[in-house]
Design a protein around this motif. Structure first.
Motif, short mmCIF file in Angstrom:
data_model
loop_
_atom_site.label_atom_id
_atom_site.label_comp_id
_atom_site.label_asym_id
_atom_site.label_seq_id
_atom_site.Cartn_x
_atom_site.Cartn_y
_atom_site.Cartn_z
N LEU B 16 -13.45 -44.24 3.52
CA LEU B 16 -13.39 -44.75 4.90
C LEU B 16 -14.82 -44.94 5.42
CD1 LEU B 16 -10.47 -42.79 6.60
CD2 LEU B 16 -10.42 -44.80 5.13
N PRO B 17 -14.97 -45.78 6.45
CA PRO B 17 -16.32 -46.06 6.97
C PRO B 17 -17.11 -44.80 7.29
CG PRO B 17 -14.71 -47.50 8.01
CD PRO B 17 -13.92 -46.53 7.16
N GLY B 18 -16.43 -43.75 7.75
CA GLY B 18 -17.15 -42.52 8.10
C GLY B 18 -17.45 -41.64 6.92
N GLY B 19 -16.96 -42.00 5.73
CA GLY B 19 -17.30 -41.23 4.54
C GLY B 19 -16.14 -40.48 3.90
N LEU B 20 -15.03 -40.32 4.64
CA LEU B 20 -13.88 -39.61 4.06
C LEU B 20 -13.36 -40.37 2.84
CD1 LEU B 20 -11.60 -37.39 4.32
CD2 LEU B 20 -10.32 -39.08 5.66
N ARG B 21 -13.22 -39.66 1.73
CA ARG B 21 -12.63 -40.28 0.55
C ARG B 21 -11.13 -40.00 0.52
NH1 ARG B 21 -16.37 -37.78 -3.88
NH2 ARG B 21 -16.33 -36.15 -2.29
N VAL B 22 -10.36 -41.04 0.19
CA VAL B 22 -8.90 -40.94 0.18
C VAL B 22 -8.40 -41.34 -1.20
CG1 VAL B 22 -6.74 -41.74 1.21
CG2 VAL B 22 -8.82 -41.58 2.62
N ALA B 23 -7.70 -40.42 -1.87
CA ALA B 23 -7.07 -40.72 -3.16
C ALA B 23 -5.58 -40.86 -2.92
CB ALA B 23 -7.35 -39.61 -4.16
N PHE B 24 -5.05 -42.06 -3.21
CA PHE B 24 -3.65 -42.35 -2.90
C PHE B 24 -2.89 -42.68 -4.18
CE2 PHE B 24 -0.44 -45.70 -2.16
CZ PHE B 24 0.47 -44.95 -1.43
N GLU B 25 -1.68 -42.16 -4.28
CA GLU B 25 -0.83 -42.51 -5.41
C GLU B 25 0.57 -42.80 -4.87
OE1 GLU B 25 -1.62 -40.75 -9.34
OE2 GLU B 25 0.35 -39.82 -9.07
N ARG B 26 1.10 -43.95 -5.26
CA ARG B 26 2.42 -44.31 -4.76
C ARG B 26 3.50 -43.67 -5.63
NH1 ARG B 26 4.64 -50.31 -3.07
NH2 ARG B 26 6.56 -49.51 -2.15
N ARG B 27 4.50 -43.13 -4.97
CA ARG B 27 5.65 -42.60 -5.70
C ARG B 27 6.90 -42.84 -4.85
NH1 ARG B 27 5.69 -36.58 -8.26
NH2 ARG B 27 3.84 -37.45 -9.22
N ALA B 28 7.90 -43.47 -5.44
CA ALA B 28 9.11 -43.79 -4.70
C ALA B 28 9.86 -42.53 -4.31
CB ALA B 28 10.01 -44.69 -5.54
N ASP B 204 5.64 -43.08 -0.84
CA ASP B 204 6.15 -44.40 -1.22
C ASP B 204 5.79 -45.42 -0.15
OD1 ASP B 204 7.40 -46.51 -2.36
OD2 ASP B 204 9.44 -45.84 -1.92
N LEU B 205 4.54 -45.86 -0.20
CA LEU B 205 4.04 -46.83 0.78
C LEU B 205 3.22 -47.88 0.04
CD1 LEU B 205 2.66 -44.43 3.54
CD2 LEU B 205 4.61 -45.99 3.78
N GLU B 206 3.18 -49.09 0.61
CA GLU B 206 2.21 -50.05 0.12
C GLU B 206 0.82 -49.45 0.33
OE1 GLU B 206 2.62 -52.86 -1.40
OE2 GLU B 206 4.81 -52.86 -1.23
N PRO B 207 -0.07 -49.62 -0.64
CA PRO B 207 -1.40 -49.03 -0.48
C PRO B 207 -2.08 -49.43 0.84
CG PRO B 207 -1.13 -49.77 -2.74
CD PRO B 207 0.11 -50.20 -2.00
N GLU B 208 -1.91 -50.69 1.25
CA GLU B 208 -2.56 -51.13 2.49
C GLU B 208 -2.00 -50.35 3.68
OE1 GLU B 208 -1.20 -53.13 0.26
OE2 GLU B 208 -3.14 -53.54 -0.68
N ALA B 209 -0.68 -50.14 3.66
CA ALA B 209 -0.05 -49.42 4.77
C ALA B 209 -0.53 -47.97 4.80
CB ALA B 209 1.47 -49.48 4.64
#
Lengths: 420, 420
Positions: B16-28, B204-209
C-alpha cells in the motif's frame, strides 16, 4: 481459479460385522485423516492398577508384527504421516493423517499395534518410570494438581466399582504403577476391541472402496468391551488444598449440566457461550475486565460417564481469591434470569461460525465424526447443526435457563497458600 | 459430489502507498481469515518500561471510535468472528476469521482499535494489575520460569540498547509495570504503523476487490517504525537456577542455527526434523525411548533478531538431569557426521506432508502468508516448497551438517533443586 472451500459432503455410517462403527466422509484432495477411538481410558484402569491404560498405550508401540520398537516407529515415519491421539479418561485414540496413497499402510500399522503387539517385558520398567516422571512434573504445576484434586473430590470412585475412575491422570498413581505387571496389562488389553469403538475417516475414496480398506485392516480386531465408569457427582463440596509454595490461588468449580442427547443440549451450549465464549462473555467481563480479579477465567462443558457438567476455572492472587469466587458464583447464580437478546444473538452467531470453521481441516473433521458417533450415536450433519441453531429462540433458551440453576449444587475446590 | 481439497491458488503481494504489505490468496467458500502483524513486540518495550507492548495491546481494546470497551467487544462478538493474535517478542498480531460478508466490518474494527482508541486512563491500573497477576502465575510454572531465565542468560540486552530485549515476557516485569504511564504508552503506540507491517488475507474475493477493502480500512494507519532488537547470543554459558520446591529439573539448550534467507535453511529444517520430529527422531529415541531419562524432550528452531537458533528442552528427575544433558549434547555433537539415508528420507517426507496440511485451514494459511512475508520477504508458493524439498539430496544435507556443530557454542541453563 480459486480452490473450493471444503463444504463436506454427506457422511456414511457403517457397522462392521464385529461391531466397529465407521463414520466416513468423502473429501477430494491428496490427503486422508482417521481417528480410531476405543472406549477404554484411564477411568477404566482396574482399581489398584491406576496407570494401566496409559502404560499399555506406550507398550503397544514397543514393537508389533515382526518390527521392533524402532522399526515400528520408522514405519510410521516412513509414511510421512502425522500421528495423534493418546489416552484420555474415557477413551484411547489412534489418529493418523497423511497422503491418500498411504491410508492402507497406515490402517495396517494401527491394526498391527492393536492386534499383534510384541509387548516386550524388558520395556515395562522404562515405561512405568516415564509415567512416574510425568507424575513428578504434575507436582510442579498447581493448575494441573488442582484439576486432579477437583476430580478426586467431585467424582470419587464408588466403593463397589472395580474401576479406578476419574481421580488420577493417564500416567496413573505411584501405587498403581508399582502394582501393574505384564500379566495385568495383557488382561487389560482384552477390553480393547470393536465393542463401542468408532473410526472416523475422511478421504477422497468411493465409499465402497473406503469400507473395504477399513474392513480389510480392522475386521480382525478382538470383540473387546465397553466398560462404564460412572461419574458419581458429589454436590456442594467446599475443599481447600493448601500449597504453601504457590504464588496464586487456583479455583475449580463443577456443577451439573446437560447430557448430549438431551433436547436442551443446544440451549445449554448457547448459555455456556454467553457465560464464557469471548471477550464480551459474562465471566470474562465480570471477573477480568470489570474488576481485574484474575488474569485467566473460563467455563466449559465436560462430558463424563455420559453426563454433562459445567466446569469453571480461575487463577487469582490469594488475597483476591474469595472475591473471585464470589463473583463467579454470582454470575452462575443469575443464569436462571436468562440472557438478553443481544447475548443470545451473539452466542448463537459465534456457535454458527465455529460450525463452519470446525469442519475445515481433515484432521479436525475426522475427530468430529468419531466424537459425534461416540457421544451422539450418529453423525450430526453440519446443515442440521446450523438449522438447529437457527431454530433456537431467545424465549426457548430462557425457558431452559429458568430451570437451570447450577449454583445450587456446585462443588468448589481451591488450591493455594493456606486459606486467607 | 465430494468437496474439493483447498489447494490454494496463486497468492498476490501488494504494498500500500503507506508501506503496509498485503499478501492475499483467493479461496472459494463462505469464510475469510486475516492476520495483521505489526513488527513491535515485547523485545521492543523501552528499557525500564518492560510490559509496554503487552499492556498497550490490552488498552487498545478498552474502547475505540465512540464505542466503550464493552461495546467494542460486543461489536466483535456480534460479527461472530473469532479473534486471535496477541503480543510476542518481536510482533503484535491481530487475527480475525469469520464469514465473508463480515470481512469489511472486521477490518474496520481493527482499524478503529489501532487508529482511534480511547485509551482511558482509569483502566490502566487494572491492566497493569492483571499483568502482575500473570507474572505471579509464571512463578508457579518451572518450565516457564526456565524459559525466561534462559532468554535472560542467552540473549542479554546490549548495554547501549534503548530496547528491553528478550529477557521478559509480554506481561513485563514488576518494575517496568510500575514505571509505565499513560504518556509512555501513548508514545509507544506511535511505533505501531505501516513500517514493516504485513497483512495476510484469505477470502473468496476478486483480488482488486480485496485490495480495495484492505486499502479502505487500513490506508490511514500511521507510518510507524520497525525497531530492531538484536539477538546478542552468548555462547558457552552454563547456569543453574536453584528452585528447591521443584520436583523436576528442567533443561534449556540454545545454539546458533541458520537464518531464514540463508540457502542452507531447508537443509537445517531437515536436520532438525531428524533430530526431533517424531517418535523415530534422534532426541526422542536416545533420551526417552532408549534410556527413559525424561518424559518430555524436544528441539525446535527459534527466530530472533533475524537469526535462527536451535533450542532444546527436557524435564527430568534431578538425579538423572546430568545424564539427560549428556545424552542431549551427544546427540547434537554427532550431527556433523550426517544423517542416514533413511533418516533423510523420513524427515523430508514428514516436512512435505506438513506443507500439504499446513495450508488446509484458512486461519493457518493467513498466518503463514503473514509469516512468509515478515520472515522471508515474500510468499513462498507451496509448489516451490515441495520442489525445494524434492531437490534436496542426502549428500547436500550432509555437506551442510559437516560444517554445522551446534555443541561448540551451546549455552545450557537448568532450573531445579540445587545442583546434584
Amino acid at each position: 481459479m480459486p480452490a473450493v472451500f471444503p463444504a463436506p459432503s454427506a457422511s456414511e455410517l457403517w457397522t462392521l460385522p464385529g461391531g466397529l462403527r465407521v463414520a466416513f466422509e468423502r473429501r477430494a484432495g491428496p490427503g486422508f485423516a482417521f481417528d480410531l477411538r476405543l472406549p477404554v481410558g484411564s477411568a477404566h484402569d482396574p482399581h489398584g492398577l491406576e496407570g494401566s491404560s496409559g502404560v499399555l498405550e506406550e507398550w503397544l508401540f514397543k514393537g508389533a508384527a515382526g518390527r521392533d520398537a524402532r522399526a515400528l516407529q520408522d514405519a510410521f515415519d516412513d509414511l510421512g504421516v502425522r500421528r495423534g491421539g493418546g489416552v484420555g479418561p474415557e477413551a484411547t485414540r489412534f489418529g493418523v493423517s497423511g497422503l491418500r496413497d498411504d491410508l492402507r499402510a497406515s490402517l495396517a500399522l494401527v491394526a498391527d499395534v492393536l492386534l499383534r503387539p510384541d509387548l516386550p517385558e524388558t520395556e515395562l520398567p522404562v515405561l512405568t518410570d516415564l509415567a512416574r516422571q510425568d507424575l513428578d512434573g504434575l507436582q510442579d504445576s498447581p493448575p494441573d494438581l488442582l484439576a486432579l484434586e477437583a476430580r478426586r473430590v467431585t467424582f470419587p470412585r464408588p466403593a463397589a466399582s472395580p474401576l479406578a475412575g476419574f481421580a488420577h491422570p493417564p500416567s496413573g498413581t505411584p501405587e498403581g504403577l508399582e502394582a501393574l505387571t505384564a500379566d495385568t496389562l495383557r488382561a487389560h488389553l482384552e477390553s480393547y476391541g470393536q465393542a463401542g469403538a468408532v473410526l472416523g475417516l475422511v478421504a477422497d475414496l468411493e465409499p465402497e472402496a473406503a469400507r473395504a480398506l477399513v474392513a480389510g485392516a480392522l475386521d480382525g480386531l478382538r470383540p473387546g468391551e465397553q466398560p462404564h465408569a460412572p461419574a458419581d457427582f458429589q454436590p456442594r463440596q467446599r475443599i481447600h488444598v493448601p500449597d504453601e509454595d504457590a504464588e496464586q490461588t487456583h479455583l475449580s468449580l463443577t456443577a451439573p449440566g446437560i447430557a448430549p442427547r438431551d433436547p436442551r443440549w443446544l440451549a445449554w451450549q448457547v448459555a455456556l457461550t454467553a457465560l464464557s465464549g469471548g471477550s464480551a462473555s459474562r465471566l470474562f467481563h465480570a471477573v477480568r475486565e470489570e474488576r481485574g480479579l484474575a488474569y485467566a477465567v473460563s467455563a466449559s462443558p465436560v462430558l463424563l460417564g455420559g453426563q454433562g457438567f459445567l466446569t469453571a476455572y480461575a487463577g487469582s492472587t490469594p488475597a483476591r481469591a474469595p472475591e473471585t469466587l464470589e463473583v463467579m458464583l454470582a454470575e452462575l447464580a443469575r443464569l436462571p434470569q436468562g440472557l438478553s437478546a443481544d447475548e443470545f444473538r451473539r452466542a448463537r452467531s459465534g456457535l454458527k461460525a465455529s460450525v463452519v470453521f470446525g469442519a475445515e481441516s481433515m484432521r479436525a473433521r475426522a475427530g468430529a465424526l468419531t466424537r459425534d458417533v461416540a457421544v451422539f450415536g450418529r453423525v450430526r450433519p453440519l446443515a442440521e447443526l446450523r438449522e438447529g441453531l437457527d431454530a433456537l429462540t431467545l424465549e426457548g433458551v430462557n425457558d431452559f435457563l429458568a430451570g437451570y440453576n447450577p449454583v445450587s449444587d456446585i462443588t468448589v475446590v481451591t488450591l493455594g497458600p493456606s486459606n486467607v
